[in-house]
Design a protein around this motif. Structure first.
Motif, mmCIF file in Angstrom:
data_model
loop_
_atom_site.group_PDB
_atom_site.id
_atom_site.type_symbol
_atom_site.label_atom_id
_atom_site.label_comp_id
_atom_site.label_asym_id
_atom_site.label_seq_id
_atom_site.Cartn_x
_atom_site.Cartn_y
_atom_site.Cartn_z
ATOM 1 N N ARG A 142 0.843 -1.190 0.000
ATOM 2 C CA ARG A 142 0.000 0.000 0.000
ATOM 3 C C ARG A 142 0.879 1.242 0.000
ATOM 4 O O ARG A 142 2.001 1.231 0.476
ATOM 5 N N THR A 143 0.311 2.330 -0.502
ATOM 6 C CA THR A 143 1.037 3.593 -0.487
ATOM 7 C C THR A 143 1.238 4.047 0.948
ATOM 8 O O THR A 143 0.287 4.062 1.728
ATOM 9 N N PRO A 144 2.465 4.393 1.323
ATOM 10 C CA PRO A 144 2.714 4.826 2.712
ATOM 11 C C PRO A 144 1.875 6.055 3.055
ATOM 12 O O PRO A 144 1.518 6.855 2.179
ATOM 13 N N PRO A 145 1.547 6.238 4.322
ATOM 14 C CA PRO A 145 0.724 7.381 4.744
ATOM 15 C C PRO A 145 1.356 8.717 4.347
ATOM 16 O O PRO A 145 2.555 8.930 4.560
ATOM 17 N N HIS A 146 0.566 9.598 3.771
ATOM 18 C CA HIS A 146 1.034 10.936 3.426
ATOM 19 C C HIS A 146 -0.175 11.798 3.063
ATOM 20 O O HIS A 146 -1.276 11.282 2.870
ATOM 21 N N ASP A 147 0.040 13.100 2.994
ATOM 22 C CA ASP A 147 -1.026 14.035 2.613
ATOM 23 C C ASP A 147 -0.386 15.163 1.816
ATOM 24 O O ASP A 147 0.136 16.133 2.373
ATOM 25 N N ILE A 148 -0.415 15.005 0.493
ATOM 26 C CA ILE A 148 0.237 15.985 -0.397
ATOM 27 C C ILE A 148 -0.421 17.363 -0.273
ATOM 28 O O ILE A 148 0.260 18.393 -0.274
ATOM 29 N N ASP A 149 -1.752 17.394 -0.144
ATOM 30 C CA ASP A 149 -2.439 18.687 -0.034
ATOM 31 C C ASP A 149 -2.010 19.437 1.223
ATOM 32 O O ASP A 149 -1.833 20.664 1.208
ATOM 33 N N ALA A 150 -1.856 18.711 2.326
ATOM 34 C CA ALA A 150 -1.411 19.355 3.566
ATOM 35 C C ALA A 150 0.019 19.868 3.421
ATOM 36 O O ALA A 150 0.358 20.945 3.921
ATOM 37 N N GLU A 151 0.858 19.117 2.736
ATOM 38 C CA GLU A 151 2.235 19.562 2.516
ATOM 39 C C GLU A 151 2.255 20.864 1.705
ATOM 40 O O GLU A 151 2.976 21.810 2.029
ATOM 41 N N LYS A 152 1.432 20.903 0.656
ATOM 42 C CA LYS A 152 1.356 22.123 -0.164
ATOM 43 C C LYS A 152 0.847 23.309 0.655
ATOM 44 O O LYS A 152 1.376 24.423 0.561
ATOM 45 N N ALA A 153 -0.191 23.068 1.471
ATOM 46 C CA ALA A 153 -0.785 24.160 2.248
ATOM 47 C C ALA A 153 0.219 24.729 3.248
ATOM 48 O O ALA A 153 0.293 25.946 3.455
ATOM 49 N N ALA A 154 0.996 23.846 3.882
ATOM 50 C CA ALA A 154 2.003 24.316 4.838
ATOM 51 C C ALA A 154 3.071 25.134 4.139
ATOM 52 O O ALA A 154 3.480 26.210 4.612
ATOM 53 N N LEU A 155 3.530 24.653 2.983
ATOM 54 C CA LEU A 155 4.562 25.374 2.223
ATOM 55 C C LEU A 155 4.037 26.712 1.694
ATOM 56 O O LEU A 155 4.754 27.713 1.695
ATOM 57 N N ALA A 156 2.780 26.724 1.269
ATOM 58 C CA ALA A 156 2.192 27.967 0.758
ATOM 59 C C ALA A 156 2.125 29.019 1.854
ATOM 60 O O ALA A 156 2.409 30.202 1.630
ATOM 61 N N ALA A 157 1.757 28.585 3.069
ATOM 62 C CA ALA A 157 1.713 29.523 4.187
ATOM 63 C C ALA A 157 3.097 30.098 4.450
ATOM 64 O O ALA A 157 3.242 31.297 4.755
ATOM 65 N N MET A 158 4.124 29.278 4.321
ATOM 66 C CA MET A 158 5.499 29.745 4.543
ATOM 67 C C MET A 158 5.920 30.741 3.463
ATOM 68 O O MET A 158 6.725 31.643 3.715
ATOM 69 N N MET A 159 5.371 30.585 2.266
ATOM 70 C CA MET A 159 5.701 31.515 1.172
ATOM 71 C C MET A 159 5.159 32.919 1.451
ATOM 72 O O MET A 159 5.808 33.916 1.145
ATOM 73 N N PHE A 160 3.984 32.963 2.085
ATOM 74 C CA PHE A 160 3.306 34.241 2.224
ATOM 75 C C PHE A 160 3.461 34.887 3.601
ATOM 76 O O PHE A 160 3.172 36.077 3.760
ATOM 77 N N SER A 161 3.887 34.111 4.610
ATOM 78 C CA SER A 161 3.909 34.643 5.970
ATOM 79 C C SER A 161 5.198 34.279 6.690
ATOM 80 O O SER A 161 5.461 33.092 6.929
ATOM 81 N N PRO A 162 6.010 35.282 7.052
ATOM 82 C CA PRO A 162 7.226 34.985 7.839
ATOM 83 C C PRO A 162 6.904 34.294 9.164
ATOM 84 O O PRO A 162 7.661 33.430 9.620
ATOM 85 N N GLU A 163 5.769 34.676 9.798
ATOM 86 C CA GLU A 163 5.386 34.041 11.053
ATOM 87 C C GLU A 163 5.106 32.547 10.849
ATOM 88 O O GLU A 163 5.404 31.721 11.708
ATOM 89 N N ALA A 164 4.537 32.216 9.695
ATOM 90 C CA ALA A 164 4.240 30.817 9.400
ATOM 91 C C ALA A 164 5.519 29.992 9.257
ATOM 92 O O ALA A 164 5.530 28.803 9.579
ATOM 93 N N VAL A 165 6.601 30.617 8.792
ATOM 94 C CA VAL A 165 7.872 29.897 8.671
ATOM 95 C C VAL A 165 8.332 29.433 10.048
ATOM 96 O O VAL A 165 8.705 28.275 10.251
ATOM 97 N N ALA A 166 8.271 30.338 11.022
ATOM 98 C CA ALA A 166 8.678 29.984 12.390
ATOM 99 C C ALA A 166 7.765 28.912 12.971
ATOM 100 O O ALA A 166 8.227 27.953 13.603
ATOM 101 N N ASP A 167 6.452 29.042 12.734
ATOM 102 C CA ASP A 167 5.497 28.075 13.265
ATOM 103 C C ASP A 167 5.706 26.691 12.646
ATOM 104 O O ASP A 167 5.729 25.676 13.345
ATOM 105 N N CYS A 168 5.860 26.654 11.323
ATOM 106 C CA CYS A 168 6.010 25.377 10.628
ATOM 107 C C CYS A 168 7.367 24.736 10.942
ATOM 108 O O CYS A 168 7.481 23.514 11.030
ATOM 109 N N GLN A 169 8.376 25.559 11.128
ATOM 110 C CA GLN A 169 9.699 25.048 11.466
ATOM 111 C C GLN A 169 9.661 24.316 12.808
ATOM 112 O O GLN A 169 10.370 23.330 13.022
#
Length: 464
Positions: A26-53
């Motif tokens: 089976r395909t290992p657990p993952h969520d591509i949409d969540a990965e994109k959403a987290a990265l997109a937030a980091m693109m637009f918000s410096p605060e999100a970079v610290a939070d996601c880090q």
């Protein structure tokens, strides 16, 4: 439709290949949409970079392209640079990694997943949880494969499996669960502890039976690694048995004693000798007096009832570790583990290149095991010939044989010294120095106890 960048190599392809193992494909657990959403937030918000880090790590991303983007944005944020996707694309192009990150069109697609900067941490949490599940399934496959291959003893395989799960567990909590604590958050608990200490009768930890030592250290505490070291014949095993005897018999707290040097029968004779004050050589020879028999009759019931779990059959750390984990699971109230002695132990499995590296790995593993099981571990260790090269013959912590890592890992290092071991006519005959050479939580000093080796025990000077 945009084609996703190549997924991370390894997870599905490393699973068993035969048809009976198709469930593992089976395909290992993952969520591509969540990965994109987290990265997109980091693109637009410096605060999100610290939070996601704080909430997600590079290796938590399923897609290698997303790992590249995460790392780049964290790096740029640390330099005070913005993370708008066109700037990221230019930076990646200069580094020659734009194609590996999916190209400009894919960066545009990721940026379109933006909701709000505040949502970044939420989606990062999803990414991290999926990564933990992925590692858990991969660990399960490795455990299954090891079981089918059957290389090593059962205890070694169990220890390997436990190690796989422990590795996943250690990384299960995101860094936000291990955040910094302000004094305002920790002060109340600390003051409560101090207030309890003011009114406490006795010591806070497990008593060893040596009064001055217990006063100095406040006893032995869960998670500590205590090393008792000395040259051959100084009484390391005697001190270890004293501590284990005081725990299991005097205090009624279950203890484990792992002996790589003496068989169970020898340990039991020492236990009877020490507890009943029956000469050890009388027990060995069988030449017992009437008084000896009366003393034995008085102490045998206490010894019979004692919860001292003894093992004298294992020689590898992995096997001992597996048995101790099972013992702790079966008897959660185990209060002490004694290992006699460290340098006789082999690591098990694939061994390091040198014996020094092997002893270092065993030492650090014992410290981690003490923390995991929340039990003090007393490990005996041999010293090199350094003391014999000195005029006063006194040992030093630097004399620890084969590995300085033992000193580094230990919370307490106790060095044994007896003048009468070198000079029969010594003015200090019958005295033993417990030299506290390292004390992580207090001062170092020398504590003197009385040697009663004919009874296989040490006692406080006041008891002589």
């Amino acid at each position: 439709m945009t084609v996703l960048p190549q997924q991370s190599a390894g997870a599905p392809d490393d699973y068993p290949a035969n048809e009976s193992d198709s469930a593992y494909r089976r395909t290992p657990p993952h969520d591509i949409d969540a990965e994109k959403a987290a990265l997109a937030a980091m693109m637009f918000s410096p605060e999100a970079v610290a939070d996601c880090q704080d909430a997600v790590r590079e290796e938590d991303y399923y897609l290698p392209a997303h790992r590249i983007l995460h790392n780049l944005m964290v790096e740029r944020h640390s330099k005070g640079l913005p993370n708008a996707w066109p700037l990221l694309a230019d930076d990646l192009e200069q580094r020659g990694t734009l194609a590996r990150a999916g190209g400009r069109s894919y960066l545009t697609e990721v940026s379109l997943a933006f909701e709000t900067g505040a949502a970044g941490e939420y989606y990062a949490g999803i990414v991290h949880r999926k990564a933990v599940l992925r590692r858990l399934t991969e660990a399960g496959v490795r455990i299954t494969q090891a079981g089918f291959q059957g290389q090593g003893t059962v205890d070694e395989l169990i220890a390997q499996a436990a190690g796989e799960i422990a590795t996943v567990a250690e990384g299960a909590s995101s860094s936000e669960d291990n955040d910094f604590v302000l004094p305002a958050e920790a002060l109340a608990d600390t003051l409560d502890y101090i207030e309890q200490a003011r009114h406490r009768k006795g010591i806070s930890g497990l008593a060893t039976g040596y009064s001055d030592f217990d006063e100095l250290t406040q006893g032995l505490h869960p998670g500590q690694l205590i090393v008792i070291a000395g040259r051959p014949g100084m009484g390391k095993s005697t001190a270890a048995m004293d501590i284990a005897r005081n725990c299991a018999i005097k205090q009624g707290i279950p203890a484990a004693f792992v002996s790589l040097e003496m068989p169970v029968r020898e340990l039991m004779m020492r236990l009877i000798s020490a507890e009943g004050k029956v000469a050890l050589h009388h027990l060995r020879s069988g030449h017992l007096t009437t008084e000896d028999m009366e003393k034995m009759d008085a102490v045998v019931p206490r010894i019979y009832q004692a919860q001292m779990h003894i093992n004298d059959c294992e020689r590898t750390y992995t096997a001992v570790q597996a048995k101790l984990r099972r013992l702790k699971a079966k008897h959660p109230d185990i209060g002490l583990i004694v290992l006699d002695y460290l340098q006789l132990m082999k690591l098990g499995g694939q061994r390091p290149e040198t014996r020094q590296q092997e002893v270092s790995e065993i030492s650090s593993s014992l410290k981690l095991l003490a923390k995991e099981l929340q039990v003090p571990i007393v490990a005996l260790a041999q010293l090199n010939r350094g003391p014999e090269m000195r005029t006063d013959r006194k040992p030093m912590v630097s004399d620890l044989r084969e590995s300085g890592a033992i000193e580094q890992d230990a919370d307490l290092v106790i060095l044994l010294h007896r003048d009468d071991a070198y000079e029969n006519e010594s003015a200090r005959a019958g005295e033993v120095d417990l030299i506290v050479g390292k004390h992580r939580n207090g001062p170092t000093t020398t504590i003197t106890v009385a040697s009663q080796l004919h009874y296989s025990r040490f006692v406080d000077m006041a008891q002589t």
